[in-house]
Scaffold this motif. Structure first.
Motif, PDB file in Angstrom:
ATOM      1  N   GLU A   1      -5.916 -25.324  56.848  1.00  0.00           N
ATOM      2  CA  GLU A   1      -5.355 -26.437  56.788  1.00  0.00           C
ATOM      3  C   GLU A   1      -4.799 -26.441  58.383  1.00  0.00           C
ATOM      4  O   GLU A   1      -5.172 -25.658  59.182  1.00  0.00           O
ATOM      5  CB  GLU A   1      -3.795 -26.248  56.261  1.00  0.00           C
ATOM      6  CG  GLU A   1      -3.160 -25.004  56.609  1.00  0.00           C
ATOM      7  CD  GLU A   1      -3.384 -23.637  56.176  1.00  0.00           C
ATOM      8  OE1 GLU A   1      -2.871 -22.572  56.420  1.00  0.00           O
ATOM      9  OE2 GLU A   1      -4.295 -23.691  55.316  1.00  0.00           O
ATOM     10  N   PHE A   2      -4.657 -27.811  58.852  1.00  0.00           N
ATOM     11  CA  PHE A   2      -4.313 -27.926  59.982  1.00  0.00           C
ATOM     12  C   PHE A   2      -3.194 -29.067  60.299  1.00  0.00           C
ATOM     13  O   PHE A   2      -2.872 -29.884  59.315  1.00  0.00           O
ATOM     14  CB  PHE A   2      -5.652 -28.192  61.056  1.00  0.00           C
ATOM     15  CG  PHE A   2      -6.247 -29.472  60.095  1.00  0.00           C
ATOM     16  CD1 PHE A   2      -5.975 -30.745  60.509  1.00  0.00           C
ATOM     17  CD2 PHE A   2      -7.476 -29.068  59.387  1.00  0.00           C
ATOM     18  CE1 PHE A   2      -6.681 -31.976  59.935  1.00  0.00           C
ATOM     19  CE2 PHE A   2      -8.119 -30.283  58.716  1.00  0.00           C
ATOM     20  CZ  PHE A   2      -7.749 -31.522  58.863  1.00  0.00           C
ATOM     21  N   GLY A   3      -2.678 -29.254  61.451  1.00  0.00           N
ATOM     22  CA  GLY A   3      -1.720 -30.119  61.664  1.00  0.00           C
ATOM     23  C   GLY A   3      -2.068 -30.931  62.854  1.00  0.00           C
ATOM     24  O   GLY A   3      -2.949 -30.879  63.706  1.00  0.00           O
ATOM     25  N   LYS A   4      -1.038 -31.814  63.645  1.00  0.00           N
ATOM     26  CA  LYS A   4      -0.965 -32.589  64.751  1.00  0.00           C
ATOM     27  C   LYS A   4      -1.179 -31.790  65.849  1.00  0.00           C
ATOM     28  O   LYS A   4      -2.053 -32.223  66.796  1.00  0.00           O
ATOM     29  CB  LYS A   4       0.156 -33.435  64.850  1.00  0.00           C
ATOM     30  CG  LYS A   4       0.272 -34.245  66.109  1.00  0.00           C
ATOM     31  CD  LYS A   4       1.327 -35.295  65.855  1.00  0.00           C
ATOM     32  CE  LYS A   4       2.566 -34.633  66.111  1.00  0.00           C
ATOM     33  NZ  LYS A   4       3.798 -35.574  65.998  1.00  0.00           N
ATOM     34  N   SER A   5      -0.689 -30.720  66.068  1.00  0.00           N
ATOM     35  CA  SER A   5      -0.901 -29.763  67.424  1.00  0.00           C
ATOM     36  C   SER A   5      -2.257 -29.188  67.348  1.00  0.00           C
ATOM     37  O   SER A   5      -2.700 -29.269  68.387  1.00  0.00           O
ATOM     38  CB  SER A   5       0.208 -28.722  67.161  1.00  0.00           C
ATOM     39  OG  SER A   5       0.206 -27.910  65.843  1.00  0.00           O
TER      40      SER A   5
END
Length: 836
Positions: A6-10
């Motif tokens: 998983e990953f996000g905006k940062s």
């Protein structure tokens, strides 16, 4: 599950240098729409009261946003729906309605752009679910892929129906495999069994994170395009508003003069100038904000506005940021554009838009280097516009290192500096003292190199190798515009005076072989003309007197060189000669004082015609003679203008003395003798240059014409505080050329007739008691010269005598009845020369 995919905006931000979230936030901070509804109300209220577009910004700033019954949000909504009415816009006429409508349209552009940027990130409009949701969806897709791989790897053991140890059961010691994105991966042993290996986890994450990064970069491009369109629309709107008289740099709405708008307009102007055929309309659009910013710093006279505060204004930052994006090549390109300038002093109905572009950039550079408006001081190491810096600091060293052969690049490099100088000649506002000196030094240094290189070329072209080998001679350097830097420097009058107070610099300025000398003339005028309101005996006046003394002394000391330069093949210093003549007339009271001995220099506390001059000066005999000899041998039009200016001085000086005498005071006799003495100076110069066989311009009738131009009118001042150059009436007649001995004989007997005629006219016009009803002599039509082809020397001599007789007869009648108004001896004193 996910287990690391998983990953996000940062995570997305770490993978790219594009940051659409920050770009969106920066734009929102820039336009600051929170208070825009209140601002709309301020403009709508002000529109009903403003008498012109120029007043609108000021009145809007004075309005209270909660006054009246207007709803700002509703106004902006109507603007975006294009349903604004005249009542909404103040109902103050169609023109004012248009201006206010355009201001509200600018707010609408900002609101619309901000809304669209939000859609790019948060979803809506044509941007689907938005970037944030897209990243979340891609992260979820990565987790789903991971879970599917886990299931595939664990499926063999869980799906088998045979007990462990059965010969046909899966061997638990052999790792299962999975194919993902066409790559086979072998499972790793985990706590609960077989799990996807690290390489597979990284591959899954990379595939979807790459897509997220691509989405972020696309979103950044979308936001950039939105902002680009906003800035383009605002630029076009700014031109419309400025043309209508509204100053976009004033008022409560500051959308046009943010640092971001400066960077955009500066870089776009630079890009346009890099094109083969720049668009005039684009240049005008991108420079409009810079011109407006400078207009807010300086008044119409080029002085810093009293209400401008660099500590609270953002306009200095706008100017500095704008100029950071202009390269030296672009500045030279803009300077090389040569739209026709309107004739000085003449009415005109059209001005090429390029002139406004050149003025805006030149003024921006001067303002950026003026500490009084928040600009840089070059002595402190503060940031300077890089394109300008290349030309002003050390450019002569670059030229020094270049050869003189045609392919060396020297000629184009020198002309680039000339083009930059031409650009700067359009400046109308002052730079700081230090930068003004830097511009003068740059022009002098480059001009010195030009002269040295031309000397090298002359030696080369005259060498035996050129003649023997039959090779082509090198072309000389012929450069226009270098003196334009002196024009830009001259906008700082105090700095100009201080510079010309330095005799070494004054000498260097005067003796250079300028191909065009308008800039030199501007510097001389600025440095020798007392600013309005400065008393001639004040401390502030001292450098202006010192500058004038240096200019006139250096002229007298070097007049033969100055004359020969102007007559040479590659120089035109006639404009400089004109400014020298104007300076002489401005300070003619001191020159006509006629000190009896000594060298040139200051004469503190000298009394002239009853007036004390704390900063007075004098010229030695040789310098005095050299000055007048230059003025009678310079270009014909310059010499004739000098004569007209002298005639005006003679008339106004005499008129002032007669007027004072009528009130019971005034040194009439001494003043009129000074008028006579000045004519003697001119005739002495005639005789000297005639004896040397030089061409000369006869100024006697020009002096009469100058007197006649103001006779009967209120005298026009020609003193220290007035820059001359009025185009007076042309010559009434040409006084003939004649051999020196005959000219001397004539002057001995009758040379004072002309100044006596001017004095008589002034006495009559002033109502002097001794004048009676006698007529002032005039030159009759029958006494005027014919063309050179139609007359002989004898005709000219007879014509001269007829003119002189007419004047002499009338004056004799006056003087027999009322007494002499001036002494013949004073005229002869002028002819003998200062100190004799």
């Amino acid at each position: 599950m996910g287990a690391g995919v998983e990953f996000g905006k940062s995570d997305v931000k770490e993978m790219t240098d594009k940051d659409p979230w920050q770009r969106r936030q920066d734009f929102s901070d820039e336009v600051s729409t929170e208070d825009m509804a209140d601002t709309a109300v301020q403009y709508a209220i002000a529109a009903g009261e403003a008498g012109s577009a120029g007043e609108l910004a000021r009145l809007a700033s004075e309005q209270s946003a909660d006054s009246g019954s207007l709803n700002g949000a509703e106004l902006l909504e109507k603007e975006q729906r294009d349903t604004l009415t005249a009542n909404d816009l103040g109902n103050n006429g169609a023109q004012m309605d248009t201006v206010v409508g355009n201001i509200l349209k600018g707010m609408g552009f900002a609101l619309g752009a901000e809304d669209e940027n939000e859609q790019v990130i948060d979803g809506g409009g044509g941007y689907g679910s938005g970037l944030d949701q897209r990243i979340e969806d891609l992260s979820d897709d990565a987790k789903n892929d991971y879970d599917n791989c886990v299931w595939v790897l664990q499926m063999p053991a869980s799906s088998s129906t045979r007990p462990a140890g059965h010969p046909l059961a899966p061997d638990p010691s052999i790792a299962p495999k999975v194919v993902y994105d066409y790559v086979e991966y072998e499972a790793a042993r985990g706590q609960g069994g077989w799990v996807p290996p690290y390489e597979l986890v990284a591959a899954i994450r990379k595939i979807y994170l790459d897509q997220a990064v691509e989405a972020a970069e696309e979103a950044d491009g979308d936001i950039k395009d939105v902002i680009e369109k906003y800035r383009r629309d605002m630029g076009e709107l700014a031109v419309e508003l400025e043309d209508a008289g509204y100053d976009t740099s004033e008022g409560p709405l500051r959308l046009w003069h943010t640092e971001e708008m400066a960077a955009y307009n500066g870089s776009r102007l630079n890009e346009e100038l890099e094109k083969e055929n720049p668009s005039s309309s684009a240049l005008e659009r991108y420079s409009s904000g810079l011109g407006s910013a400078v207009d807010d710093m300086f008044d119409a006279d080029g002085n810093v506005r009293e209400d401008f505060d660099a500590n609270t204004s953002q306009l200095d930052e706008y100017t500095q940021e704008f100029l950071q994006h202009l390269t030296a090549d672009s500045l030279a390109t803009l300077g090389a554009m040569n739209p026709p300038r309107p004739p000085v002093g003449e009415e005109y109905t059209f001005e090429d838009p390029l002139l406004a572009v050149q003025e805006a950039v030149a003024n921006g550079i001067n303002a950026s280097m003026n500490e009084a408006v928040g600009g840089s001081d070059p002595g402190t190491g503060a940031p300077m516009p890089p394109g300008m810096k290349e030309f002003v600091y050390g450019y002569d060293q670059k030229l020094d290192d270049m050869g003189t052969w045609p392919g060396s690049g020297l000629r184009s490099a020198v002309q680039d500096h000339g083009n930059f100088g031409n650009l700067m000649s359009h400046a109308t506002v002052a730079s700081g003292d230090a930068f003004s000196r830097s511009m003068v030094n740059s022009a002098l240094d480059v001009q010195r190199v030009i002269e040295e290189k031309n000397a090298d070329i002359t030696r080369h072209n005259g060498s035996n190798s050129v003649a023997e080998m039959g090779s082509d001679p090198y072309p000389w350097l012929e450069v226009d515009g270098v003196d334009g830097l002196l024009t830009a420097a001259s906008r700082n009058e105090e700095a100009s005076a201080n510079m010309l107070s330095d005799m070494d610099l004054t000498h260097d300025v005067l003796v250079r072989e300028w191909q065009g000398s308008d800039g030199v003339a501007d510097l001389i005028r600025a440095g020798t003309t007392l600013p309005e309101g400065v008393d001639h005996n004040s401390e502030a006046a001292e450098p202006y007197f010192a500058a004038a003394g240096n200019v006139l002394e250096s002229t007298g000391a070097n007049y033969e060189h100055l004359r020969s330069v102007n007559e040479g093949p590659r120089a035109d210093t006639s404009a400089m000669h004109g400014a020298i003549g104007e300076t002489a007339v401005k300070y003619m009271d001191l020159l006509a004082y006629n000190p009896t001995s000594g060298s040139s220099g200051p004469v503190p506390g000298v009394e002239v015609f009853g007036e004390t001059y704390d900063h007075g000066f004098k010229l030695s005999k040789s310098h005095h003679d050299g000055l007048f000899e230059l003025m009678v041998t310079t270009d014909e039009d310059v010499a004739q203008q000098f004569g007209r200016d002298l005639g005006e001085w003679q008339y106004n000086t005499a008129h002032g003395a007669f007027s004072d005498a009528g009130e019971g005071g005034g040194p009439v006799h001494d003043t009129n003798n000074a008028v006579m003495r000045v004519s003697g100076y001119v005739d002495r110069a005639y005789e000297a240059v005639e004896g040397d066989g030089l061409r000369r311009s006869d100024l006697k009738t020009s002096m009469l014409a100058g007197a006649n131009a103001v006779a009967g009118l209120a005298p026009k001042p020609t003193g220290f505080g007035v820059a001359l150059g009025m185009e007076a009436v042309r010559n009434l007649t040409d006084v003939p050329q004649e051999p020196a001995d005959e000219l001397k004989y004539h002057n001995d007997l009758r040379g004072d007739i002309y100044p006596r005629q001017i004095i008589a006219r002034a006495a009559r016009d002033a109502g002097y008691d001794g004048m009676g009803d006698a007529d002032v002599p005039t030159l009759e039509e029958d006494d005027r010269a014919r063309t050179d082809e139609e007359v002989t020397d004898g005709d000219r001599a007879r014509e001269r005598d007829a003119v002189t007789d007419a004047a002499d007869g009338e004056l004799t009648d006056l003087e027999e009845e009322h007494g002499y108004l001036a002494d013949h001896a004073a005229y002869q004193e002028g002819r003998r020369g200062v100190g004799e």
